[in-house]
Design a protein around this motif. Structure first.
Motif, PDB file in Angstrom:
ATOM      1  N   TRP A 106       0.879  -1.167   0.000  1.00 50.16           N
ATOM      2  CA  TRP A 106       0.000   0.000   0.000  1.00 50.16           C
ATOM      3  C   TRP A 106       0.914   1.213   0.000  1.00 50.16           C
ATOM      4  CZ3 TRP A 106      -0.830  -4.331   2.857  1.00 50.16           C
ATOM      5  CH2 TRP A 106      -2.073  -4.951   2.744  1.00 50.16           C
ATOM      6  N   ILE A 107       0.735   2.083  -0.971  1.00 42.75           N
ATOM      7  CA  ILE A 107       1.629   3.231  -1.113  1.00 42.75           C
ATOM      8  C   ILE A 107       0.800   4.493  -1.272  1.00 42.75           C
ATOM      9  CG2 ILE A 107       3.380   4.321  -2.598  1.00 42.75           C
ATOM     10  CD1 ILE A 107       4.270   1.387  -3.233  1.00 42.75           C
ATOM     11  N   ARG A 108       1.148   5.487  -0.468  1.00 41.02           N
ATOM     12  CA  ARG A 108       0.528   6.811  -0.571  1.00 41.02           C
ATOM     13  C   ARG A 108       1.655   7.812  -0.752  1.00 41.02           C
ATOM     14  NH1 ARG A 108      -3.794  10.040   3.010  1.00 41.02           N
ATOM     15  NH2 ARG A 108      -5.020   8.288   2.304  1.00 41.02           N
ATOM     16  N   ILE A 109       1.531   8.647  -1.796  1.00 36.77           N
ATOM     17  CA  ILE A 109       2.500   9.714  -2.041  1.00 36.77           C
ATOM     18  C   ILE A 109       1.716  11.012  -2.146  1.00 36.77           C
ATOM     19  CG2 ILE A 109       4.362  10.592  -3.483  1.00 36.77           C
ATOM     20  CD1 ILE A 109       4.686   7.763  -4.639  1.00 36.77           C
ATOM     21  N   GLU A 110       2.150  12.012  -1.400  1.00 37.96           N
ATOM     22  CA  GLU A 110       1.470  13.297  -1.386  1.00 37.96           C
ATOM     23  C   GLU A 110       2.442  14.422  -1.733  1.00 37.96           C
ATOM     24  OE1 GLU A 110      -1.278  13.583   2.257  1.00 37.96           O
ATOM     25  OE2 GLU A 110       0.214  12.033   2.766  1.00 37.96           O
ATOM     26  N   LYS A 111       2.014  15.335  -2.567  1.00 32.69           N
ATOM     27  CA  LYS A 111       2.758  16.573  -2.819  1.00 32.69           C
ATOM     28  C   LYS A 111       2.337  17.567  -1.745  1.00 32.69           C
ATOM     29  CE  LYS A 111       3.469  16.529  -7.809  1.00 32.69           C
ATOM     30  NZ  LYS A 111       3.285  17.313  -9.037  1.00 32.69           N
ATOM     31  N   LEU A 112       3.321  18.183  -1.120  1.00 32.86           N
ATOM     32  CA  LEU A 112       3.037  19.097  -0.017  1.00 32.86           C
ATOM     33  C   LEU A 112       3.149  20.567  -0.405  1.00 32.86           C
ATOM     34  CD1 LEU A 112       4.969  17.183   2.782  1.00 32.86           C
ATOM     35  CD2 LEU A 112       2.544  17.019   2.175  1.00 32.86           C
ATOM     36  N   ASP A 113       3.660  20.865  -1.603  1.00 34.26           N
ATOM     37  CA  ASP A 113       3.942  22.248  -1.974  1.00 34.26           C
ATOM     38  C   ASP A 113       3.044  22.810  -3.078  1.00 34.26           C
ATOM     39  OD1 ASP A 113       6.052  22.276  -0.127  1.00 34.26           O
ATOM     40  OD2 ASP A 113       7.431  21.433  -1.604  1.00 34.26           O
TER      41      ASP A 113
END
Length: 129
Positions: A106-113
């Motif tokens: 299970w992979i979650r990638i989030e852009k924070l900028d």
């Protein structure tokens, strides 16, 4: 419904190892303003790992190491530039699932900028074994 009932292999008990909220600077993005700029990506990764029938041994070599997750993220971040988080997530899942004892990721990638909160992708993949 069990994995066996869904057509998957039920290889017995499994454990999960995880990395949560790991932030890495990566040049990624499809838009012109994202080229040449590193953005903060937050990674959360859960791996389901097959338990061996052998008694637990208190040695790193006897388990899927957390270092595998860190190193794979770093290798992909330092590799050829990607436009999409979806591509990054798919490549990360494929590499982690190539490990013998990893059965699901299970992979979650989030852009924070990019926005005032975060935006991203979350995927679940299973090993073909």
């Amino acid at each position: 419904m069990s994995d066996a009932a869904m057509g998957g292999a039920d290889d017995g008990p499994a454990d999960r190892i995880f990395l949560r909220d790991h932030v890495v600077d990566v040049e990624i993005g499809a838009y012109a303003e994202e080229y040449g700029v590193k953005q903060r990506l937050r990674f959360s990764v859960d791996l389901e790992v097959r338990r061996s029938g052998a008694p637990h041994v208190d040695e790193v070599a006897s388990v899927v190491s957390y270092d595998l997750i860190f190193a794979t993220i770093r290798e992909l971040a330092d590799g050829p530039r990607m436009k999409l988080l979806e591509t990054f997530a798919e490549r990360l899942a494929a590499r982690l699932l190539a490990e013998n004892d990893v059965t699901r990721a299970w992979i979650r990638i989030e852009k924070l900028d990019r926005v005032s909160g975060s935006l991203g992708v979350e995927i679940e993949r299973r090993s073909g074994r």
